[in-house]
Enzyme design. Structure first.
Site, PDB file in Angstrom:
ATOM      1  N   GLY A  38       0.800  -1.213   0.000  1.00  0.00           N
ATOM      2  CA  GLY A  38       0.000   0.000   0.000  1.00  0.00           C
ATOM      3  C   GLY A  38       0.834   1.266   0.000  1.00  0.00           C
ATOM      4  O   GLY A  38       2.028   1.238  -0.282  1.00  0.00           O
ATOM      5  N   HIS A  44       4.263   1.888  -8.268  1.00  0.00           N
ATOM      6  CA  HIS A  44       3.278   0.796  -8.221  1.00  0.00           C
ATOM      7  C   HIS A  44       2.326   0.888  -9.413  1.00  0.00           C
ATOM      8  O   HIS A  44       1.942  -0.124  -9.998  1.00  0.00           O
ATOM      9  CB  HIS A  44       2.437   0.883  -6.941  1.00  0.00           C
ATOM     10  CG  HIS A  44       3.210   0.731  -5.674  1.00  0.00           C
ATOM     11  ND1 HIS A  44       3.471   1.779  -4.827  1.00  0.00           N
ATOM     12  CD2 HIS A  44       3.777  -0.359  -5.100  1.00  0.00           C
ATOM     13  CE1 HIS A  44       4.152   1.348  -3.778  1.00  0.00           C
ATOM     14  NE2 HIS A  44       4.369   0.059  -3.916  1.00  0.00           N
ATOM     15  N   GLY A 154       8.837  -4.698  -8.737  1.00  0.00           N
ATOM     16  CA  GLY A 154       9.746  -3.657  -9.207  1.00  0.00           C
ATOM     17  C   GLY A 154      11.205  -4.066  -9.070  1.00  0.00           C
ATOM     18  O   GLY A 154      11.584  -4.724  -8.092  1.00  0.00           O
ATOM     19  N   LYS A 156      13.406  -2.065  -8.344  1.00  0.00           N
ATOM     20  CA  LYS A 156      14.001  -1.250  -7.266  1.00  0.00           C
ATOM     21  C   LYS A 156      14.393  -2.167  -6.104  1.00  0.00           C
ATOM     22  O   LYS A 156      15.441  -2.005  -5.499  1.00  0.00           O
ATOM     23  CB  LYS A 156      12.997  -0.196  -6.802  1.00  0.00           C
ATOM     24  CG  LYS A 156      13.642   1.022  -6.226  1.00  0.00           C
ATOM     25  CD  LYS A 156      13.533   1.259  -4.758  1.00  0.00           C
ATOM     26  CE  LYS A 156      12.313   0.876  -4.075  1.00  0.00           C
ATOM     27  NZ  LYS A 156      12.384   0.992  -2.611  1.00  0.00           N
ATOM     28  N   ASP A 157      13.528  -3.148  -5.824  1.00  0.00           N
ATOM     29  CA  ASP A 157      13.836  -4.138  -4.785  1.00  0.00           C
ATOM     30  C   ASP A 157      14.463  -5.346  -5.481  1.00  0.00           C
ATOM     31  O   ASP A 157      13.843  -6.418  -5.580  1.00  0.00           O
ATOM     32  CB  ASP A 157      12.561  -4.521  -4.042  1.00  0.00           C
ATOM     33  CG  ASP A 157      11.950  -3.336  -3.330  1.00  0.00           C
ATOM     34  OD1 ASP A 157      12.638  -2.741  -2.481  1.00  0.00           O
ATOM     35  OD2 ASP A 157      10.816  -2.976  -3.645  1.00  0.00           O
ATOM     36  N   ARG A 194       8.745   4.817   1.405  1.00  0.00           N
ATOM     37  CA  ARG A 194       9.533   5.323   2.540  1.00  0.00           C
ATOM     38  C   ARG A 194      10.142   6.697   2.265  1.00  0.00           C
ATOM     39  O   ARG A 194      10.672   7.316   3.195  1.00  0.00           O
ATOM     40  CB  ARG A 194      10.622   4.316   2.922  1.00  0.00           C
ATOM     41  CG  ARG A 194      10.035   3.057   3.579  1.00  0.00           C
ATOM     42  CD  ARG A 194      11.108   2.155   4.159  1.00  0.00           C
ATOM     43  NE  ARG A 194      10.558   1.151   5.043  1.00  0.00           N
ATOM     44  CZ  ARG A 194      10.358  -0.137   4.718  1.00  0.00           C
ATOM     45  NH1 ARG A 194      10.657  -0.561   3.498  1.00  0.00           N
ATOM     46  NH2 ARG A 194       9.847  -0.978   5.597  1.00  0.00           N
TER      47      ARG A 194
HETATM   48  O1  PAF Z   1       7.679  -4.968  -2.013  1.00  0.00           O
HETATM   49  C1  PAF Z   1       6.757  -4.977  -1.169  1.00  0.00           C
HETATM   50  O2  PAF Z   1       5.956  -4.045  -1.060  1.00  0.00           O
HETATM   51  C2  PAF Z   1       6.612  -6.170  -0.232  1.00  0.00           C
HETATM   52  O3  PAF Z   1       7.838  -6.650   0.171  1.00  0.00           O
HETATM   53  C3  PAF Z   1       5.731  -7.299  -0.809  1.00  0.00           C
HETATM   54  C4  PAF Z   1       6.356  -7.933  -2.034  1.00  0.00           C
HETATM   55  C5  PAF Z   1       4.354  -6.759  -1.147  1.00  0.00           C
HETATM   56  C6  PAF Z   1       5.567  -8.401   0.253  1.00  0.00           C
HETATM   57  O4  PAF Z   1       4.960  -7.921   1.408  1.00  0.00           O
END
Ligand code: PAF
Length: 290
Positions: A38, A44, A154, A156-157, A194
């Site tokens: 969220g 997103h 993404g 990014k992660d 964040r």
């Molecule tokens: O990237 C995120 O927002 C979270 O780590 C995910 C993949 C939704 C798992 O909680």
């Protein structure tokens, strides 16, 4: 591109979501899943738009997953705004927002979890022990709830994307994991929920992450053979930002996420994690040796 769309259906039970998806799949529809916690932003939305372009039915899950936060991290303070999230999902063309509460996802204390191997102990896993086991557990649960689908994450992660892709293969889950490009502010800062924690001074200095990655990539592409030299250069660029506290600056092999062999060869992934006050920001960039 933003697709004009109606308001998505909000579903908060696992049974309700499964019933909708089973019906859609039996009619031959392809399902796309965008898992999120969220407080959505344009990053997103780009995942939702990609899912929209490749599927008939798009589900966005919104669940702040307690299992992936360590004690003392920001689980309680993690920003939440479901009404605004549903609005952004509508703009990007989602059909269903799956927003279960804690009790729906974890009705009992969890005793069955996904335990990851070496990919989870390095980089962010070194300073956030157990974090990726928590991510993998909730993502495995979401994959099991949603069933056969394509799931969009993404870049990014990057470590999360690598781990989730590997988990889907290791466990033969019926999910195609799709990595999507990072979306950035005009000054290069990667979008992240964040970023909301940054003060104006910290925000002004945060593009140091991107500058560090670009400086590192320029060295790799110019033929610098020594990963340690690349890492020091990135750390030096970040240190120019007085409010930055470096967690790591690493040059790794994209498949194993461990330090690349010396001399650097082929594809190299550069990753940085930096604290600015309460915010811990991450970013990464792929490059190839010149
Ligand atoms: O990237 C995120 O927002 C979270 O780590 C995910 C993949 C939704 C798992 O909680």
């Amino acid at each position: 591109m933003t697709v004009p769309a109606g308001r998505p259906v909000t579903e908060d039970t696992i049974g309700g979501l499964r019933a909708r998806l089973d019906g859609a799949r039996s009619g031959g529809q392809r399902v796309g899943l965008v898992p999120t916690m969220g407080f959505l932003h344009a990053g997103h939305q780009s995942l939702i738009e990609r899912a929209r372009s490749e599927n008939d039915l798009v589900v966005v899950s919104i669940f702040v997953n307690p299992l992936q936060f360590n004690p003392g991290e920001d689980f309680d303070d993690y920003p939440r705004d479901l009404d605004h999230d549903v609005e952004l999902c509508a703009q990007a063309g989602a059909d269903i927002v799956f927003a279960p509460d804690q009790h729906e996802m974890y009705p009992e204390p969890v005793i069955t979890t996904v335990r990851l191997g070496s990919l989870a102990g390095v980089l962010c896993g070194a300073s956030r022990p157990g974090h990726f086991d928590g991510v993998a557990t909730v993502v495995a649960k979401l994959f099991s709830i949603v069933g056969e689908c394509s799931a969009y994450f993404g870049e990014k992660d990057f470590q999360q994307l690598t781990i989730v892709s590997r988990m889907a293969r290791d466990l033969s889950l019926p999910v195609r994991v799709v990595g999507c490009p990072t979306v950035r502010e005009p000054d290069g800062l990667a979008l992240s929920s964040r970023n909301a924690y940054l003060s104006s001074d910290e925000r002004a200095q945060a593009p140091a992450l991107r500058r560090a990655l670009e400086a590192g990539a320029a060295l790799v592409e110019a033929g610098e053979p020594d990963g340690a030299v690349v890492e020091s250069r990135m750390a030096a660029v970040i240190s120019d930002a007085p409010l930055a506290r470096i967690d790591y600056a690493a040059a790794v092999s994209p498949a194993t996420l461990t330090r690349s062999e010396q001399p650097l060869q082929g594809d190299v992934r550069l990753l940085v994690a930096v604290r600015f006050g309460k915010a811990r920001l991450i970013d990464n960039l792929g490059c190839r040796t010149g």
